[in-house]
Design a protein around this motif. Structure first.
Motif, PDB file in Angstrom:
ATOM      1  N   LEU A  94      11.940 -11.552  -0.320  1.00 51.98           N
ATOM      2  CA  LEU A  94      12.508 -12.642  -1.108  1.00 51.98           C
ATOM      3  C   LEU A  94      13.093 -12.109  -2.415  1.00 51.98           C
ATOM      4  O   LEU A  94      12.500 -11.237  -3.053  1.00 51.98           O
ATOM      5  N   PRO A  95      14.253 -12.613  -2.843  1.00 47.85           N
ATOM      6  CA  PRO A  95      14.829 -12.138  -4.105  1.00 47.85           C
ATOM      7  C   PRO A  95      13.961 -12.477  -5.310  1.00 47.85           C
ATOM      8  O   PRO A  95      13.917 -11.744  -6.295  1.00 47.85           O
ATOM      9  N   GLU A  96      13.274 -13.605  -5.257  1.00 50.07           N
ATOM     10  CA  GLU A  96      12.336 -13.987  -6.321  1.00 50.07           C
ATOM     11  C   GLU A  96      11.299 -14.918  -5.726  1.00 50.07           C
ATOM     12  O   GLU A  96      11.451 -15.419  -4.611  1.00 50.07           O
ATOM     13  N   ARG A  97      10.245 -15.163  -6.485  1.00 47.82           N
ATOM     14  CA  ARG A  97       9.145 -15.977  -5.984  1.00 47.82           C
ATOM     15  C   ARG A  97       8.756 -17.052  -6.997  1.00 47.82           C
ATOM     16  O   ARG A  97       8.851 -16.832  -8.203  1.00 47.82           O
ATOM     17  N   GLU A  98       8.300 -18.159  -6.452  1.00 49.66           N
ATOM     18  CA  GLU A  98       7.769 -19.238  -7.282  1.00 49.66           C
ATOM     19  C   GLU A  98       6.261 -19.119  -7.441  1.00 49.66           C
ATOM     20  O   GLU A  98       5.696 -19.512  -8.454  1.00 49.66           O
ATOM     21  N   HIS A  99       5.599 -18.539  -6.417  1.00 54.00           N
ATOM     22  CA  HIS A  99       4.140 -18.476  -6.400  1.00 54.00           C
ATOM     23  C   HIS A  99       3.671 -17.019  -6.387  1.00 54.00           C
ATOM     24  O   HIS A  99       4.409 -16.122  -5.959  1.00 54.00           O
ATOM     25  N   PRO A 100       2.437 -16.769  -6.806  1.00 57.03           N
ATOM     26  CA  PRO A 100       1.909 -15.398  -6.765  1.00 57.03           C
ATOM     27  C   PRO A 100       1.794 -14.877  -5.334  1.00 57.03           C
ATOM     28  O   PRO A 100       1.597 -15.643  -4.385  1.00 57.03           O
ATOM     29  N   VAL A 101       1.903 -13.570  -5.210  1.00 58.64           N
ATOM     30  CA  VAL A 101       1.628 -12.891  -3.943  1.00 58.64           C
ATOM     31  C   VAL A 101       0.137 -12.569  -3.911  1.00 58.64           C
ATOM     32  O   VAL A 101      -0.400 -12.023  -4.881  1.00 58.64           O
ATOM     33  N   HIS A 102      -0.514 -12.896  -2.798  1.00 57.89           N
ATOM     34  CA  HIS A 102      -1.944 -12.614  -2.682  1.00 57.89           C
ATOM     35  C   HIS A 102      -2.149 -11.399  -1.796  1.00 57.89           C
ATOM     36  O   HIS A 102      -1.949 -11.459  -0.580  1.00 57.89           O
ATOM     37  N   LEU A 103      -2.527 -10.272  -2.409  1.00 53.98           N
ATOM     38  CA  LEU A 103      -2.854  -9.070  -1.648  1.00 53.98           C
ATOM     39  C   LEU A 103      -4.327  -9.046  -1.267  1.00 53.98           C
ATOM     40  O   LEU A 103      -4.700  -8.488  -0.246  1.00 53.98           O
ATOM     41  N   GLY A 104      -5.173  -9.609  -2.091  1.00 52.16           N
ATOM     42  CA  GLY A 104      -6.603  -9.619  -1.834  1.00 52.16           C
ATOM     43  C   GLY A 104      -7.333  -8.404  -2.376  1.00 52.16           C
ATOM     44  O   GLY A 104      -8.549  -8.445  -2.570  1.00 52.16           O
ATOM     45  N   ILE A 105      -6.615  -7.319  -2.629  1.00 58.10           N
ATOM     46  CA  ILE A 105      -7.211  -6.082  -3.118  1.00 58.10           C
ATOM     47  C   ILE A 105      -6.188  -5.359  -3.982  1.00 58.10           C
ATOM     48  O   ILE A 105      -4.985  -5.589  -3.868  1.00 58.10           O
ATOM     49  N   THR A 106      -6.666  -4.494  -4.863  1.00 56.89           N
ATOM     50  CA  THR A 106      -5.782  -3.473  -5.408  1.00 56.89           C
ATOM     51  C   THR A 106      -5.565  -2.462  -4.287  1.00 56.89           C
ATOM     52  O   THR A 106      -6.441  -2.256  -3.440  1.00 56.89           O
ATOM     53  N   ILE A 107      -4.418  -1.816  -4.261  1.00 58.17           N
ATOM     54  CA  ILE A 107      -4.125  -0.945  -3.128  1.00 58.17           C
ATOM     55  C   ILE A 107      -3.327   0.258  -3.574  1.00 58.17           C
ATOM     56  O   ILE A 107      -2.496   0.170  -4.494  1.00 58.17           O
ATOM     57  N   GLY A 108      -3.586   1.391  -2.942  1.00 61.92           N
ATOM     58  CA  GLY A 108      -2.885   2.617  -3.278  1.00 61.92           C
ATOM     59  C   GLY A 108      -2.530   3.406  -2.037  1.00 61.92           C
ATOM     60  O   GLY A 108      -3.052   3.176  -0.944  1.00 61.92           O
ATOM     61  N   LEU A 109      -1.632   4.356  -2.196  1.00 59.74           N
ATOM     62  CA  LEU A 109      -1.235   5.246  -1.107  1.00 59.74           C
ATOM     63  C   LEU A 109      -0.875   6.598  -1.692  1.00 59.74           C
ATOM     64  O   LEU A 109      -0.167   6.686  -2.712  1.00 59.74           O
ATOM     65  N   ASN A 110      -1.356   7.649  -1.046  1.00 57.07           N
ATOM     66  CA  ASN A 110      -0.973   9.007  -1.406  1.00 57.07           C
ATOM     67  C   ASN A 110      -0.469   9.707  -0.150  1.00 57.07           C
ATOM     68  O   ASN A 110      -1.153   9.706   0.886  1.00 57.07           O
ATOM     69  N   GLU A 111       0.718  10.271  -0.249  1.00 60.71           N
ATOM     70  CA  GLU A 111       1.304  11.022   0.854  1.00 60.71           C
ATOM     71  C   GLU A 111       1.592  12.447   0.400  1.00 60.71           C
ATOM     72  O   GLU A 111       2.054  12.661  -0.726  1.00 60.71           O
ATOM     73  N   GLU A 112       1.340  13.404   1.272  1.00 65.81           N
ATOM     74  CA  GLU A 112       1.663  14.797   1.004  1.00 65.81           C
ATOM     75  C   GLU A 112       2.256  15.399   2.270  1.00 65.81           C
ATOM     76  O   GLU A 112       1.775  15.127   3.377  1.00 65.81           O
ATOM     77  N   ALA A 113       3.284  16.214   2.113  1.00 69.09           N
ATOM     78  CA  ALA A 113       3.913  16.858   3.266  1.00 69.09           C
ATOM     79  C   ALA A 113       4.353  18.257   2.891  1.00 69.09           C
ATOM     80  O   ALA A 113       4.790  18.509   1.758  1.00 69.09           O
ATOM     81  N   GLU A 114       4.238  19.157   3.847  1.00 63.56           N
ATOM     82  CA  GLU A 114       4.764  20.511   3.712  1.00 63.56           C
ATOM     83  C   GLU A 114       5.555  20.834   4.974  1.00 63.56           C
ATOM     84  O   GLU A 114       5.025  20.732   6.089  1.00 63.56           O
ATOM     85  N   ILE A 115       6.825  21.190   4.788  1.00 63.45           N
ATOM     86  CA  ILE A 115       7.713  21.503   5.902  1.00 63.45           C
ATOM     87  C   ILE A 115       8.129  22.964   5.779  1.00 63.45           C
ATOM     88  O   ILE A 115       8.790  23.346   4.795  1.00 63.45           O
ATOM     89  N   ALA A 116       7.753  23.773   6.753  1.00 63.95           N
ATOM     90  CA  ALA A 116       8.136  25.185   6.749  1.00 63.95           C
ATOM     91  C   ALA A 116       9.599  25.319   7.177  1.00 63.95           C
ATOM     92  O   ALA A 116      10.033  24.707   8.163  1.00 63.95           O
ATOM     93  N   ILE A 117      10.361  26.127   6.419  1.00 62.60           N
ATOM     94  CA  ILE A 117      11.797  26.309   6.652  1.00 62.60           C
ATOM     95  C   ILE A 117      12.018  27.673   7.319  1.00 62.60           C
ATOM     96  O   ILE A 117      11.489  28.693   6.854  1.00 62.60           O
TER      97      ILE A 117
END
Length: 670
Positions: A564-587
């Protein structure tokens, strides 16, 4: 529960949207048909209400409570159906009630046609029995009932009139406290609630929401000997032309958004905590069976934490949680530990009482605690609108830490979702309403690690390992438990195929989702031919994990919730949330990095995002050159305000631009 099961009972059997304009202890009278036809006609149709499927003409509720806290409630509503969708929504009405505490009576139900004729709902269209959701679990609870009314031959332009009566014993000793809703997902022309009670039990009350509400308080003297205080005090709240609540994907629940009235004869949270403690305390008693069970579970264990974990896991694995509202939240009397052990199932408060009794056997003081999970709590007035019961113990720093014995797919002993929520710990003498400590996104974060290798022929192969902690890992485990091993494998194979045309899954491994002692870990092998895009003397590619194909949680957040471009009401996630990604690509030898996507650093309000790419040449690695990628994403709140939502969308767009960015390699001469 569909909208057709009526707004009065959308939130609970005690929640009603309105009350008669003229207070009276007598039951409201059904409308005369001529008068009903006139009112229905004046309410307008789809032209006057173009965005509605129905219009609630009035919804009126009268509540009378006495000194004991017992109360009766009359609810009277008239709703005009405007569309076929409205017919689907309002064709039936259901009410749940608990026979041990009260009764639910249908005084009148009928369909009123535009010509003024009526179809009265007969007894054959009213059913009263065990809720189907309960029967499906093969659980026999005669006290918990659901009454359903079917409105026959309902068509657009018709109206339904419903008049019900509830009569209930005190839910709290010598007290009355409820929440009444004045707003719904359809417009309401008149919404009011009237409460009458003894003058020596004054109501503390507050209106929460954006709708303008009129309020009147007055005393009525019926017995001259009673004096100037009157026999009854009447409180009336009235709202008119109440707009509908527009639904948005992922929005906070209507129980938080709708304009509502909280009322209570208990004026302090400490008093309410003490009253609930008295209801629960004599149930948290360990008998010989509980004592023997705890002794067996903790035999040979040395530390307090080991013993707490053993008790918690045993309850999770041996006492089935009824994940439905078996009755009305935390404010009915719980079962004893012996009863719960005998039945091998229980609702939240039953499992909490069992855990409190078991923890006390190992010398750990514990208290039943009530909390809202799906919505924010209104702190202004002590109220009973809590959804869930958990357990609190004192942590090392003296603050409460919380255990949820209903989280059957979580390996975490201490719940990671209560952070920043209001909780009421039930203690002797009372405890004030408290806000749980803040839990940062790291408490509910995913971890995705990729190791891959590019080949001289332009193909790529690698492995991706997905795990997490807190709620992130719990959702992974829920998915794994809900699907067969073959279905699970197919689901991740689809993620691989989404990487690139022709991508194949070369291996798949998952740890046991039933084993709560170790993190759930999923490892996926993949291979893609012709992955490098040749643009001689350059070749281009994207880091596979950077596409988000292996991160289902961010797909949900960044995809669906930011549409949605904007919201009238809060978004309910229920939790704080995080993500960590790591990648190594050998060339492979002969290729060197020409350019990489720019790093991204964004931190606004509760949203943070860091993206970075790096390159280590062969001289540093002692072998092949390695392209590295890292991503850190976090939302530091369990709800996102409409203003903060803009930051989430900005972060999503920045991440999307980075995902589309490609790493450019150059062939070395010779």
């Amino acid at each position: 529960m569909s909208a057709g099961r009526h707004l009065i009972l959308l939130f609970s059997v005690f929640v009603a949207a309105t009350a008669p304009a003229v207070p009276t202890a007598a039951a409201p009278e059904p409308l005369e048909l001529d008068e009903a036809a006139r009112i229905i006609g004046e309410a307008g149709g789809v032209e006057e209400h173009p965005d509605a499927n129905a219009v609630v003409i009035f919804d009126r509720t009268l509540v009378e409570f006495d000194e004991t806290g017992a109360f009766e409630q009359y609810s009277h509503s008239l709703t005009k159906v405007l569309t076929d969708e409205g017919v689907d929504d309002f064709a039936d009405h259901s009410a749940v009630y608990h026979q041990r505490y009260g009764t639910n009576e249908i005084l009148m139900a009928r369909v009123i046609k535009p010509d003024g004729s009526e179809i009265v709902v007969g007894d054959e269209l009213v059913t009263d029995g065990t809720p189907p959701s309960l029967s499906a679990m093969n659980i026999y609870e005669t006290d918990f009932r659901e009454k359903t009314i079917v409105f026959p031959n309902l068509e657009p332009g018709d109206a339904i009139e419903l008049l019900t009566h509830d009569d209930y014993e005190p839910l709290i000793e010598d007290a009355f406290a409820q929440t009444f809703y004045l707003q719904f997902s359809e417009p309401i022309l008149e919404s009011s609630v009237t409460i009458q009670g003894p003058p020596d039990m004054p109501l503390k009350h507050a209106v929460v929401g954006d709708v303008e509400v009129e309020f009147e308080e007055r005393s009525v003297v019926e017995d001259p000997d009673r004096g100037e205080g009157g026999d009854w005090t009447y409180y009336t709240w009235t709202a008119r032309d109440v707009p509908k609540i527009e639904r948005e994907i992922g929005m906070a629940p209507m129980a938080q958004i709708a304009t509502r009235v909280n009322v209570s004869t208990v004026h302090e949270w400490e008093e309410l905590s003490d009253k609930l403690w008295r209801m629960y305390d004599d149930k948290c008693i360990a008998d010989d069976q509980v004592r023997e069970l705890v002794a067996d579970l903790t035999e040979g264990l040395e530390t307090k934490e080991q013993k707490i974990r053993a008790i918690h896991y045993w309850i999770l694995e041996n006492v089935r949680y009824l994940g439905i509202g078996m009755d009305f939240g935390a404010f009915l009397e719980p079962h004893t530990p012996a009863y719960t052990l005998e039945k091998e199932y229980g609702i939240c408060r039953d499992k909490a009482v069992l855990m409190v009794a078991m923890l006390e056997q190992i010398g750990v003081p514990a208290w039943v605690t009530v909390i809202n999970v799906s919505k924010k709590t209104d702190p202004e007035v002590p109220n009973t609108s809590f959804e869930h019961g958990i357990v609190a113990i004192e942590g090392e720093n003296g603050e409460y830490v919380f255990i949820d014995p209903t989280q059957e797919t979580s390996r975490e002993v201490y719940a990671t979702y209560p952070g920043d929520r209001w909780v009421m710990v039930l203690r002797e003498g009372g405890e004030e309403l408290l806000k749980a400590p803040h839990y940062p996104p790291s408490r509910n974060s995913g971890m995705i690690v990729e190791k891959a290798e590019l080949s001289e022929d332009g193909s790529i192969s690698g492995t991706v390992t997905v795990t997490g902690n807190g709620m992130y890992e719990e959702i992974l485990r829920q998915i794994a438990r809900a699907t067969s091993p073959q279905q699970m494998k197919m689901m991740w194979e689809e993620s691989v195929q989404a990487l690139y045309p022709g991508a194949t899954m070369t291996s798949f491994d998952s740890s046991d989702p039933e084993d709560l002692s170790t993190p759930l870990t999923i490892t996926v092998g993949y291979a893609v031919d012709d992955y490098l895009l040749d643009a001689d003397p350059y070749v281009l590619f994207r880091v596979p994990s950077a596409t988000g194909a292996f991160d289902f949680m961010s797909q949900l957040l960044v995809g669906r919730l930011t549409s949605l471009p904007e919201r009238e009401h809060p978004v309910h996630l229920g939790i704080t949330i995080g993500l960590n990604e790591e990648a190594e690509i050998a060339i492979p030898e002969g290729l060197t990095v020409k350019s990489m996507p720019d790093p991204v650093t964004f931190e606004q309000g509760v949203v943070s995002l860091d993206l970075d790419y790096g390159y280590s040449p062969p001289a540093e690695t002692g072998g092949e050159g390695v392209v590295s990628y890292s991503k850190s994403f976090g939302v530091d709140s369990f709800q996102i305000s409409p203003e903060e939502y803009k930051n989430l969308r900005r972060a999503a767009r920045m991440a999307d631009r980075s995902i589309r960015g490609e790493i450019i390699l150059k062939r070395e001469e010779g």
